[in-house]
Structure formats: C-alpha cells, structure tokens
Design an enzyme around this catalytic site. Structure first.
Site, short mmCIF file in Angstrom:
data_model
loop_
_atom_site.label_atom_id
_atom_site.label_comp_id
_atom_site.label_asym_id
_atom_site.label_seq_id
_atom_site.Cartn_x
_atom_site.Cartn_y
_atom_site.Cartn_z
N ARG A 29 -8.76 0.17 13.07
CA ARG A 29 -8.07 0.78 14.22
C ARG A 29 -9.09 1.22 15.28
O ARG A 29 -8.82 1.14 16.48
CB ARG A 29 -7.27 2.00 13.77
N ASP A 43 0.86 -1.20 0.00
CA ASP A 43 0.00 0.00 0.00
C ASP A 43 0.89 1.25 0.00
O ASP A 43 1.85 1.34 0.78
CB ASP A 43 -0.87 -0.06 1.27
N HIS A 44 0.57 2.22 -0.85
CA HIS A 44 1.29 3.51 -0.90
C HIS A 44 2.81 3.35 -0.94
O HIS A 44 3.53 3.91 -0.12
CB HIS A 44 0.90 4.39 0.30
N GLY A 49 -7.94 8.51 6.98
CA GLY A 49 -8.05 8.86 8.40
C GLY A 49 -9.49 8.97 8.89
O GLY A 49 -10.44 8.65 8.17
N ASN A 69 -10.25 0.31 0.05
CA ASN A 69 -9.20 0.27 1.09
C ASN A 69 -9.73 0.72 2.45
O ASN A 69 -10.26 1.84 2.58
CB ASN A 69 -8.07 1.24 0.71
#
Ligand code: G3H
Ligand code: 13P
Ligand code: ZN
Length: 316
Positions: free
Chosen positions: A260, A81-82, A180, A254
């Site tokens: 989290r 990823d990234h 985020g 994604n």
C-alpha cells in the site's frame, strides 16, 4: 498454476519463507505476477474479506485467472486471509482457494479450538489446508514492560495443545509483530527466543508471521514529501530477519502494508509532478513496475528467489 499451500510449504520449511501478499485490484495482480516471474519465486495470494467486497468475488477471481494467462509460468496458492467461519465455508465450497485462515484468536482457547476444528473438518474434506491463529498480535513498544511483552506473545505449550486439538495445518503466532504501518516505536526485532521455543514444541508445523511489513523509512518520507501525513516514526519488521525466522519454521510471511505504501508513493509523486495530467494509466503502469521491483526485493529477503524450478520439479 494454482497449487496447494502445502506444496509450497513442504520444500520451504526450515529453509526459506513464502511471501503472502494481499491484493485488491488489477494493478497489484499484474505487479505481483511479474515480480515473482522476475524473481523466479513461488508465492501466496491472500484475499481478505475486505478485498472480496471491494473488487467483488467474481472480479477478484477473474483478475487472478487473467494474470495467470499472462504469466503461465507462475506457481502460487490462493488463501483466504483472516476469515470468519462463514467466509471460510464460502471459500472452501467455491473451489478457487488452496487454503483458508480461520481467525478466532479473539475467542477463548477452547472456543478457538472448537471453531478451528469445525473449519478443519470442512476444509480437509475438500483438500484445502487451514491456518489458525493463537496469541495476540500487537505493537510491542519500548514502554511496555518485559512481562507485558511476553504475555502478548504466543505461549509455546498452548501452541502445541492448540495444534493437536484443532488439527490445523499451520499456525499464525504472535512473535512481536502487528498489523499496519505503526508497529514499533524505537528498537525493532522479532522475538527469536519465542519462535525457537514454539518450533521446539511444534517441529515441522509451518508457522505464519502476520504483520510482516517493514514500513521503509524512505518510503514514508517520500510519501510525506508528496503531501502525505504519515507518522515518520513508523517502524516495521527488519526484513533482514526473515531468513533467520524461516530457519526456525516461519514458512509464510504476510505482507500488505508495504504494498500500500508503494501504491501511495507512486501515485502521490506522480500527481505532484504532473498536476496537469489525468490519465490514470500512467501512474498505474508505473505502479505495476515498482510493485514488481518491490516483490523481487522481498523474495530475495525471504530466500524464495530462484526456487520456482525446484518447486515445479517437486510437483512432478
Ligand atoms: O491483515 C489484514 C490485511 O492487511 C488485509 O487488510 O482487511 O483491509 O483488506 P484489509
Ligand atoms: P502488514 O500490515 O504488516 O502488511 O501485515 C499484513 C498481514 O498480516 C495480512 O494478514
Ligand atoms: Zn494478518
């Protein structure tokens, strides 16, 4: 079984989306595999540079291999990823990954094409596919003017030229989401007219939606009731919009932040309710269960639930 990302995209394109989840530790891996077996869904494991550093490259790979021994039925791809260029090459050469993302979206169009082209050549030579990114992923808030909002989104004509020139296999597009927990303030919706326009220019090319967490309000409130200080006005993507986006070519969705939040809620509540306890396996096991439930719910919203037998049959 680790398969190519293309093997997951082909049966899904235009029908449903594959959930791509970032993981960093053993508990997330256990919940991820269990959840996808319960949902009978294919999935993508995403490793970021941060997760490779946090767990250590051999450790995170061993965790995934060990989870597969526990859940041999699972069918999934492993994706960087990234990535920057150097990390893409390290992953391509490692033999562990199905695909890599080269994120050069910060660079000029020409530079982005040139970097992506180089990664594509190296990846294709080893049988991996490449996701690239074009556009600016950013929070689309109500006080931004309509013109400003549209300027931030991926331009459909540029997207077509970019894929043709770079040779990338899938494209991460800016369609109103951001990374985020604080994506939107006020009304939230994906820019469907933009997704449709991109798909018209790129029929058959899987589109990738970054920043797809939904940041459930009840999760934020529970975290805060157990001592957290998250902004309660935080909003994410409405997961009821996943299926419509999937029909328009969004094939990879994604999700990291929402996982989290599950971790934070489980652990904060556990230690609030059992302040005398210090056996971390109890909240750990609870997290695995809760994360697996979360995965089943996401798979249902993505439309990938129940697709495992069909993906297995197509693999031959
Ligand atoms: O988009 C980034 C993902 O949420 C991964 O986050 O770089 O902190 O591991 P990370
Ligand atoms: P979220 O922050 O919305 O979970 O997005 C994750 C992501 O896009 C990883 O590449
Ligand atoms: Zn992302």
């Amino acid at each position: 079984m680790i398969v190519s990302t293309d093997a997951l995209f082909r049966p899904a394109y235009g029908k449903y989306a594959i959930g791509a989840y970032n993981i960093n530790n053993m508990e997330q891996a256990l919940g991820l595999f269990l959840g996808h077996i319960n949902a009978q869904a294919p999935f993508i494991i995403q490793l970021s540079k941060g997760s490779r550093k946090y767990a250590g490259i051999p450790m995170i790979e061993a965790i995934i291999r060990a989870a597969e021994q526990l859940y041999p039925e699972a069918i999934y791809a492993v994706h960087l990823d990234h990535g920057d260029e150097a990390t893409c090459y390290a992953c391509i050469d490692s033999g562990f990954y199905s695909s890599v993302m080269i994120d050069a979206s910060h660079a000029s169009f020409e530079e982005n094409v040139a970097i992506t082209r180089r990664v594509v050549e190296r990846a294709h030579a080893k049988g991996l596919s490449v996701e690239a990114e074009l556009g600016m992923l950013g929070g689309v808030e109500e006080d931004i003017t309509v013109d400003e909002k549209h300027a931030m989104l991926t331009n459909p004509n540029e997207a077509k030229a970019f894929v043709e020139q770079s040779g990338c296999d899938s494209l991460a597009v800016a369609i109103g989401t951001s990374h985020g927990a604080y994506k939107f303030k006020g009304q939230q919706s994906l820019h469907f007219e933009r997704i449709e326009a991109i798909q018209q220019q790129l029929p058959g090319v899987p589109l990738v939606m970054h920043g797809s967490s939904s940041v459930p309000q009840d999760e934020v409130l529970r975290i805060n009731a157990a001592g957290g200080t998250l902004d309660p006005s935080a909003r994410g993507v409405d997961e009821n919009e996943f299926k419509r986006a999937a029909e328009l070519g969004v094939t990879k969705v994604n999700i990291d932040t929402d996982g989290r939040l599950v971790w934070t809620r489980v652990h904060r509540e556990y230690f609030r309710d059992y302040p005398e306890d210090f056996d971390f396996r109890k909240p750990g096991a609870l997290f695995v269960e809760e994360y697996a439930r979360f995965i089943v719910n996401k798979s249902e919203k993505l439309g990938s639930q129940g697709k495992l037998p069909e993906v297995r049959a197509a693999l031959g």
